[in-house]
Write an enzyme that holds these catalytic residues in place. Structure first.
Site, mmCIF file in Angstrom:
data_model
loop_
_atom_site.group_PDB
_atom_site.id
_atom_site.type_symbol
_atom_site.label_atom_id
_atom_site.label_comp_id
_atom_site.label_asym_id
_atom_site.label_seq_id
_atom_site.Cartn_x
_atom_site.Cartn_y
_atom_site.Cartn_z
ATOM 1 N N TYR A 91 0.826 -1.203 0.000
ATOM 2 C CA TYR A 91 0.000 0.000 0.000
ATOM 3 C C TYR A 91 0.863 1.258 0.000
ATOM 4 O O TYR A 91 1.717 1.448 0.865
ATOM 5 C CB TYR A 91 -0.877 -0.029 1.243
ATOM 6 C CG TYR A 91 -2.070 0.880 1.257
ATOM 7 C CD1 TYR A 91 -3.295 0.454 0.761
ATOM 8 C CD2 TYR A 91 -2.003 2.152 1.819
ATOM 9 C CE1 TYR A 91 -4.413 1.271 0.811
ATOM 10 C CE2 TYR A 91 -3.109 2.975 1.875
ATOM 11 C CZ TYR A 91 -4.313 2.527 1.363
ATOM 12 O OH TYR A 91 -5.428 3.330 1.410
ATOM 13 N N SER A 186 1.392 -7.723 1.881
ATOM 14 C CA SER A 186 0.342 -6.824 2.342
ATOM 15 C C SER A 186 -0.661 -6.542 1.221
ATOM 16 O O SER A 186 -1.346 -7.461 0.778
ATOM 17 C CB SER A 186 0.969 -5.538 2.900
ATOM 18 O OG SER A 186 0.009 -4.754 3.552
ATOM 19 N N GLN A 187 -0.757 -5.295 0.727
ATOM 20 C CA GLN A 187 -1.634 -5.055 -0.424
ATOM 21 C C GLN A 187 -1.229 -5.942 -1.591
ATOM 22 O O GLN A 187 -2.088 -6.467 -2.316
ATOM 23 C CB GLN A 187 -1.571 -3.592 -0.843
ATOM 24 C CG GLN A 187 -2.388 -3.278 -2.098
ATOM 25 C CD GLN A 187 -2.255 -1.828 -2.509
ATOM 26 O OE1 GLN A 187 -3.143 -1.021 -2.253
ATOM 27 N NE2 GLN A 187 -1.147 -1.469 -3.141
ATOM 28 N N ASP A 272 0.618 -8.609 14.201
ATOM 29 C CA ASP A 272 0.360 -7.712 13.067
ATOM 30 C C ASP A 272 -0.942 -6.950 13.287
ATOM 31 O O ASP A 272 -2.035 -7.499 13.129
ATOM 32 C CB ASP A 272 0.300 -8.535 11.777
ATOM 33 C CG ASP A 272 0.223 -7.672 10.521
ATOM 34 O OD1 ASP A 272 -0.006 -6.452 10.632
ATOM 35 O OD2 ASP A 272 0.398 -8.242 9.420
ATOM 36 N N HIS A 303 3.659 -6.203 11.232
ATOM 37 C CA HIS A 303 3.380 -6.183 9.798
ATOM 38 C C HIS A 303 4.640 -6.235 8.940
ATOM 39 O O HIS A 303 4.558 -6.450 7.734
ATOM 40 C CB HIS A 303 2.542 -4.962 9.436
ATOM 41 C CG HIS A 303 1.910 -5.057 8.081
ATOM 42 N ND1 HIS A 303 1.116 -6.121 7.707
ATOM 43 C CD2 HIS A 303 1.979 -4.236 6.996
ATOM 44 C CE1 HIS A 303 0.713 -5.956 6.470
ATOM 45 N NE2 HIS A 303 1.218 -4.823 6.002
#
Length: 327
Positions: A91, A186-187, A272, A303
């Site tokens: 992101y 992640s994203q 996370d 994260h």
């Protein structure tokens, strides 16, 4: 940060019901058919980087709406036919610079790093792809762009770009189209899962600490951004919860990954706060190819996840799959 989500023994069997829209398959079939009505028009421009062991190309292809999406393609120097890995980004980041990601090419793979439309200013060394679609009503960030209608939502566009990136790498000379894997953090992990459910014939999907999973739980379990964007929106639009959750159900990566046909290698971090572990386990336990799939659990990480330790694990996982004709 202490463990805040379900205990690990409960995570190991956490398989919640997912709110799957009745017309989900039709929605995505129409979306991809529309995207593929535009010529893919893959452009490869050789880039001189001073790197002698790899060849680097500036790639452009047509994504959602025919919008031109940028990518880097880095491969071992020469003309041998190679398998390929498509990577999607976290992101706020963009494709950066080609010398920043050399491991896959050094290991003998073609490596396509897809730029993220409208992003690239949050971290790293930038991006090159605008998002020409209107933002609509929403708060800052990307979670609520187009939140009033799934057809307008930002992640419909981004996931479609991700599928078209697979189409694009398969069209590049010197890539074996039958040996393509997808990965991201992640994203990027969310796009990996969505593409795993939407694209055919992948050999592996390797999402790390993936975002956009089991969204009804995620947006009430953590106070961290980007999920907090949805709460911020609903704090003002108090009567829009049902409509908002309906829109998000079309782009929930845990829902889309139910139809994945390639083995998956996941990771989840138990501390996370950005992508809570139960949301990742929900995606893992609904993942469409359970045989041969695995999840690595990082008990004391947030994260940041496994960071540099993930690539050797992924390389070994993918090498084993490519060596097994039955996989």
């Amino acid at each position: 940060m202490a463990h805040f989500d379900l205990p690990q023994d409960q995570l190991a069997r956490y398989r919640p019901e997912l709110d799957v829209p009745d017309d989900l398959d039709d929605f995505w079939t129409r979306t991809l058919d529309e995207a593929r009505s535009f010529d893919l028009d893959v452009s490869l421009v050789r880039v001189e980087t001073g790197l002698t062991a790899v060849d680097v190309y500036d790639v452009t292809f047509s994504g959602f709406g025919g919008h031109r999406i940028k990518a880097w393609f880095v491969r071992p120097a020469g003309d041998a036919v190679v398998p390929a890995v498509v990577e999607y980004l976290g992101y706020g980041g963009g494709r950066g610079l080609p010398h920043e990601r050399l491991a896959w090419a050094a290991a003998g793979y073609g490596h396509l790093v897809m730029d993220t439309r409208g992003q690239g200013s949050g971290w790293g060394t930038g991006g090159s792809t605008p998002d020409p679609a209107p933002a609509g009503q929403g708060v800052g960030g990307f979670m609520t762009r187009g939140i009033e209608d799934p057809h307008e939502h930002y992640y419909r566009r981004l996931y479609t770009d991700g599928v078209r990136a697979v189409d694009a790498v398969r069209a590049i000379p010197g890539v074996d189209p039958a040996r393509v894997a997808v990965t991201g953090v992640s994203q990027g992990g969310a796009v990996t899962l969505a593409v795993a459910g939407l694209a055919d014939g992948l050999v592996a999907a390797m999402p790390d600490v993936p975002f956009m999973c089991h969204l009804p739980r995620a947006v009430v379990l953590t106070d961290s951004y980007p999920y907090r964007e949805v709460a911020d929106y609903l704090r003002t639009h108090r009567d829009a919860e049902a409509r908002t959750m309906r829109t998000l159900s079309y782009v929930d990566a845990a829902i889309l990954a139910r139809t994945a046909t390639a083995p998956g290698l996941f990771s989840a971090a138990l501390m996370d706060l950005t992508c809570p572990p139960s949301t990742v386990f929900a995606a893992f336990h609904h993942y469409g190819h359970p045989a041969g799939s695995d999840i690595d659990v990082l008990r004391f990480n947030g994260h940041e996840g496994g960071e540099g330790l993930r690539w050797p694990r992924q390389r070994a996982f993918l090498a084993e799959l490519l060596a097994d004709p039955l996989r």
